[in-house]
Design an enzyme around this catalytic site. Structure first.
Site, mmCIF file in Angstrom:
data_model
loop_
_atom_site.group_PDB
_atom_site.id
_atom_site.type_symbol
_atom_site.label_atom_id
_atom_site.label_comp_id
_atom_site.label_asym_id
_atom_site.label_seq_id
_atom_site.Cartn_x
_atom_site.Cartn_y
_atom_site.Cartn_z
ATOM 1 N N ARG A 47 6.656 -47.631 -30.093
ATOM 2 C CA ARG A 47 8.195 -47.647 -29.055
ATOM 3 C C ARG A 47 8.717 -49.287 -29.568
ATOM 4 N NH1 ARG A 47 7.411 -52.921 -30.310
ATOM 5 N NH2 ARG A 47 10.244 -52.844 -28.918
ATOM 6 N N ALA A 49 12.896 -48.686 -31.440
ATOM 7 C CA ALA A 49 14.256 -47.666 -32.288
ATOM 8 C C ALA A 49 14.033 -46.971 -33.482
ATOM 9 C CB ALA A 49 15.337 -48.243 -31.752
ATOM 10 N N GLN A 192 6.996 -57.494 -24.841
ATOM 11 C CA GLN A 192 7.451 -57.235 -25.518
ATOM 12 C C GLN A 192 7.151 -58.336 -27.090
ATOM 13 O OE1 GLN A 192 8.854 -55.293 -23.524
ATOM 14 N NE2 GLN A 192 8.733 -53.380 -24.356
ATOM 15 N N ASP A 233 19.151 -50.468 -29.485
ATOM 16 C CA ASP A 233 18.873 -49.278 -29.178
ATOM 17 C C ASP A 233 20.232 -48.571 -29.839
ATOM 18 O OD1 ASP A 233 16.581 -50.980 -28.228
ATOM 19 O OD2 ASP A 233 15.707 -49.375 -28.250
ATOM 20 N N LYS A 244 16.916 -54.155 -24.928
ATOM 21 C CA LYS A 244 16.007 -54.133 -24.579
ATOM 22 C C LYS A 244 16.926 -55.336 -23.482
ATOM 23 C CE LYS A 244 13.079 -53.676 -24.337
ATOM 24 N NZ LYS A 244 12.394 -52.130 -23.034
#
Ligand code: MRU
Length: 346
Positions: A47, A49, A192, A233, A244
């Site tokens: 994960r 981008a 994360q 992203d 996020k």
């Protein structure tokens, strides 16, 4: 550390450090087919981008290899590339990498150009590390000796081919000898920040503390944070930035307390087709990610959850966008178009 994303030519497999297992277990996942790569991206074994862009590029090479004996390989490959590009909707680096691979694949030959596709995927991966280092070098002067920097989610080595974007800036400043402390937002629901950012920085000896996402206002109000920096992203042509979920909240709080709020991202994260953030698709993920914690239900049965994975930070809340070209400053529309023009002309 061994690269967290590597193509094993002998095994013809993409080998990924399974980010779902970190920090408790460092397990590698071998993706032997392009379908496996799509699954790894969807389920977030990989994960971030730029990292999903790199994984997608290898998935595109693998798909071409799977179709090497197919008479109608061009049409079949196009369909497969559309599936890879749709594995996650918000991070534009995914579509960007698939487009780069599709351009190479666009050949009237009887068989797909496998050697060229392999080289292009490898190039996308190595370029990303160089780009992150340039982002780090450009952004390092933003951080002063003794600063405490807050970051959200993970925009580090794990989220890129290596080095990171927001964490690349922190790494570059630390490498200059500056004493920096980092606060990693835990980043609900998949953590994360607590799992990945803290793991990376702690391993490297950069002091890091984890804070609940909802501690941001208190920390900034107490003067405990000098700067916020996050990844992105997708960045629209006007500078509105998807990252996020929770990033926009942190930016609003930073604006209230007059703390600089920066985005760090490669130019490949800019999507000129999206004029504003309203045109950026925001991924909605499964409700279970919110309703469960470590596999155990934490909410009453029958209650639903809203699980938007990203939010859009309006450009006026962003102090600057650190790219490999330069730090872009408002007005973003002009700065972004100039940087993109210059990059296109080498
Ligand atoms: O859902 P994720 O973990 O893929 O989200 C990642 C982020 O929001 C990162 O900040 C972003 O991709 C930038 S990574 C350099």
């Amino acid at each position: 550390m061994t690269s967290h994303i590597r193509f094993d030519s002998a095994a013809n497999a993409l080998v990924l450090l399974d980010q779902r297992k970190l920090p408790l277990r460092e397990e590698f996942l071998a993706c032997s087919t392009s379908e496996d790569v799509i699954r790894a991206i969807r389920t977030m074994a990989v994960r971030g981008a730029p990292a999903i862009g790199v994984a997608a590029a290898w998935g595109c090479f693998m798909a071409a290899n799977e179709l090497r004996d197919c008479a109608d390989w061009q049409n079949e490959l196009q369909k497969r590339y559309a599936e890879i590009g749709a594995a996650r909707p918000t991070a534009v680096n995914l579509a960007w990498a698939v487009n780069r691979m599709a351009e190479i694949a666009n050949s009237p030959a009887q068989r797909p150009p496998l050697a060229e596709l392999h080289s292009e995927a490898a190039r996308i991966q190595t370029e990303d590390i160089e780009i992150c280092k340039a982002i780090g070098a450009n952004g390092a002067p933003l951080i002063q000796d003794g600063d405490t920097v807050l970051t959200h989610c993970n925009a580090g080595s794990l989220a890129t081919a290596g080095y990171g974007t927001a964490l690349g800036v922190i790494r570059a400043a630390a490498a200059e000898g500056k004493k920096i402390k980092v606060i990693a937002d835990e980043t609900r629901p998949l953590l994360q920040g607590a799992r990945l950012t803290a793991w990376e920085l702690h391993k490297e000896g950069i002091p890091v503390a984890i804070a609940c996402d909802n501690a941001c206002a208190l920390l900034l109000g107490k003067g405990m944070v000098n700067l916020i920096i996050t990844g992105a992203d997708r960045i629209a042509a006007n500078g509105d930035t998807a990252n996020k979920i929770g990033t926009c909240g942190a930016a609003i709080i930073a604006s209230h307390f007059r703390i600089p709020f920066y985005i760090a991202a490669p130019l490949s994260t800019i999507d000129l087709k999206a004029e504003t953030g309203a045109e950026i698709p925001v991924e909605e993920r499964s409700q279970e990610e919110v309703l469960e914690f470590a596999g155990a239900r934490i909410a009453p049965e029958g209650v639903r959850a809203l699980n938007f994975a990203f939010d859009i930070t309006p450009a006026p809340l962003i102090s600057g966008i650190v790219t490999e070209a330069a730090i872009l400053r408002p007005p973003y529309e002009a700065a972004i178009r100039k940087a993109m023009r210059q990059a296109a002309h080498g």
